[in-house]
Scaffold this active site. Structure first.
Site, PDB file in Angstrom:
ATOM      1  N   GLU A 157      -4.273 -11.522  -5.842  1.00 16.29           N
ATOM      2  CA  GLU A 157      -5.566 -11.164  -5.790  1.00 16.29           C
ATOM      3  C   GLU A 157      -5.608  -9.696  -6.004  1.00 16.29           C
ATOM      4  O   GLU A 157      -6.738  -9.292  -6.755  1.00 16.29           O
ATOM      5  CB  GLU A 157      -5.982 -11.457  -4.398  1.00 16.29           C
ATOM      6  CG  GLU A 157      -7.564 -11.464  -4.086  1.00 16.29           C
ATOM      7  CD  GLU A 157      -7.880 -10.070  -3.512  1.00 16.29           C
ATOM      8  OE1 GLU A 157      -9.107  -9.640  -3.572  1.00 16.29           O
ATOM      9  OE2 GLU A 157      -6.938  -9.153  -3.402  1.00 16.29           O
ATOM     10  N   ASP A 185     -11.307 -12.994   3.474  1.00 14.08           N
ATOM     11  CA  ASP A 185     -10.594 -11.996   3.346  1.00 14.08           C
ATOM     12  C   ASP A 185     -10.853 -10.919   4.285  1.00 14.08           C
ATOM     13  O   ASP A 185     -11.900 -10.927   5.033  1.00 14.08           O
ATOM     14  CB  ASP A 185     -10.662 -11.426   1.669  1.00 14.08           C
ATOM     15  CG  ASP A 185      -9.683 -10.502   1.159  1.00 14.08           C
ATOM     16  OD1 ASP A 185      -8.932  -9.916   1.966  1.00 14.08           O
ATOM     17  OD2 ASP A 185      -9.492 -10.637   0.073  1.00 14.08           O
ATOM     18  N   HIS A 191      -5.719  -1.161   2.959  1.00 13.91           N
ATOM     19  CA  HIS A 191      -4.624  -0.511   1.951  1.00 13.91           C
ATOM     20  C   HIS A 191      -4.070   0.491   2.495  1.00 13.91           C
ATOM     21  O   HIS A 191      -3.620   1.160   1.660  1.00 13.91           O
ATOM     22  CB  HIS A 191      -5.573  -0.279   0.479  1.00 13.91           C
ATOM     23  CG  HIS A 191      -5.882  -1.646  -0.082  1.00 13.91           C
ATOM     24  ND1 HIS A 191      -6.173  -1.775  -1.424  1.00 13.91           N
ATOM     25  CD2 HIS A 191      -6.131  -2.857   0.326  1.00 13.91           C
ATOM     26  CE1 HIS A 191      -6.388  -2.927  -1.728  1.00 13.91           C
ATOM     27  NE2 HIS A 191      -6.474  -3.808  -0.765  1.00 13.91           N
TER      28      HIS A 191
END
Ligand code: CO
Ligand code: ZN
Length: 332
Positions: free
Chosen positions: A193, A216, A302
């Site tokens: 992904e 998600d 992230h």
């Protein structure tokens, strides 16, 4: 679910190398699934058969996480690297990475101004004294992920790769809860992904579902001086309206809102200005598939320390479960 999140986030699974995650999920899913298959691109497809009048729903959560790939090993034994997925330079310096064979390294930087820092000024030190020694541990093209242990703060949890192991954990909880669902459920644990929604694309083509839903993480705007974003930790499941990859099908969005209201599940609407999910790939498959997404609000996405609120993840489980039991004839 806490334990599953810990187990999944501490495992190794950069894009293209999701095998460890596949094994962990299979081990949990095997007692609950009707069928388990792995397709060519590595997507793990866990099927739970529905009843006669049910529709076919594909749920997607990606197994892969962001990481780095080694591009060069110099004669002193330092590694140069590129990103796998969207890595932020500000999150790298001083952090550790781990390769699949367990080799650890620290990321550091050359001299210079912080504002001029680019990825090619960073290197990884694995403690080798020269290239020969480095190559006994790491080869050109090897992948690594952040090395960071899971932390339990009570309602809130911190880990690397909450994106999207928390989505995988949500789907596993729904699978455990689904005894004899109305709709046929394809829980698809997708690959790649983070490098462009690749696994979800072929999985959706192969399954050709009536409806596609991605699980998600999404960003929040509830930190000091944060970018404006009307999603907060602890305020419930986020029902996606749009992101860069998808405008949620209006009927899907409405259906999810109705289900949340009817079942008194805390929810918030999500408008994400930049970023995408597997639903972006799913809805453009074949002649088009109605798609939407349910997001787990997450801070510091992230980075090596992504934070979620477990109560939001539980709201997502409740919402997905409600959808599995919803009569969809006449809507899709
Ligand atoms: Co991501
Ligand atoms: Zn993600």
């Amino acid at each position: 679910m806490r334990g599953t999140i810990q187990q999944l986030t501490e495992a190794f699974g950069p894009s293209g190398y999701e095998d460890e995650i596949t094994h962990l999920i299979k081990a949990i899913a095997k007692d609950y699934a009707d069928e388990i298959a792995v397709d060519t691109l590595g997507n793990l497809i866990v099927t739970k058969k529905g009843r006669e009048q049910g529709k076919r729903i594909m749920f997607a959560a990606h197994m892969d996480e962001i990481g780095i790939i080694v591009t060069h090993i110099n004669k002193e034994g330092f590694l140069r690297f590129a990103g796998v997925g969207g890595i932020g330079i500000a999150t790298l310096v001083g952090n550790r990475v781990r390769f699949q064979n367990g080799t650890l390294g620290v990321i550091y930087r050359e001299k210079g101004e912080w504002k001029d820092l680019t990825l090619d000024k960073l290197y990884i030190d694995i403690g080798a004294e020269n290239k020969e020694e480095a190559e006994t541990k790491v080869q050109l093209g090897d992948f690594a992920v952040f090395q960071r242990e899971f932390a339990d703060l009570g309602n809130r949890l911190i880990a690397k790769s909450m994106d999207d192991r928390v989505g995988c954990a949500v789907l596993l909880e729904v699978l455990k809860r689904s005894k004899n669902p109305l709709n046929t459920l394809y829980f698809v644990f997708t690959t790649q992904e983070e490098v462009g929604l690749r696994g979800a694309r072929t999985a959706a083509y192969g399954l050709d579902p009536d409806l596609g839903i991605a699980l998600d993480v999404t960003l929040t705007g509830d930190m000091p001086e944060a970018q404006r974003m009307d999603v907060s930790l602890g305020k419930g499941a986020a029902i996606k309206v749009r992101d860069s990859s998808l405008i949620a099908h209006p009927k899907v969005k409405e259906l999810l809102v109705d289900l949340a209201e009817a079942n008194k599940i805390p929810y918030q609407l999500e408008v994400l200005e930049r970023g995408g999910t597997d639903a972006g790939a799913i809805h453009l498959t074949r002649e088009g598939i109605p798609a939407g997404a349910i997001s787990i609000p997450t801070r510091y996405v992230h980075s090596p320390s992504e934070m979620i609120d477990l109560r939001d993840a539980e709201a997502c489980v409740d919402l997905v479960f409600a959808l599995t039991e919803r009569e969809l004839g006449g809507i899709f």
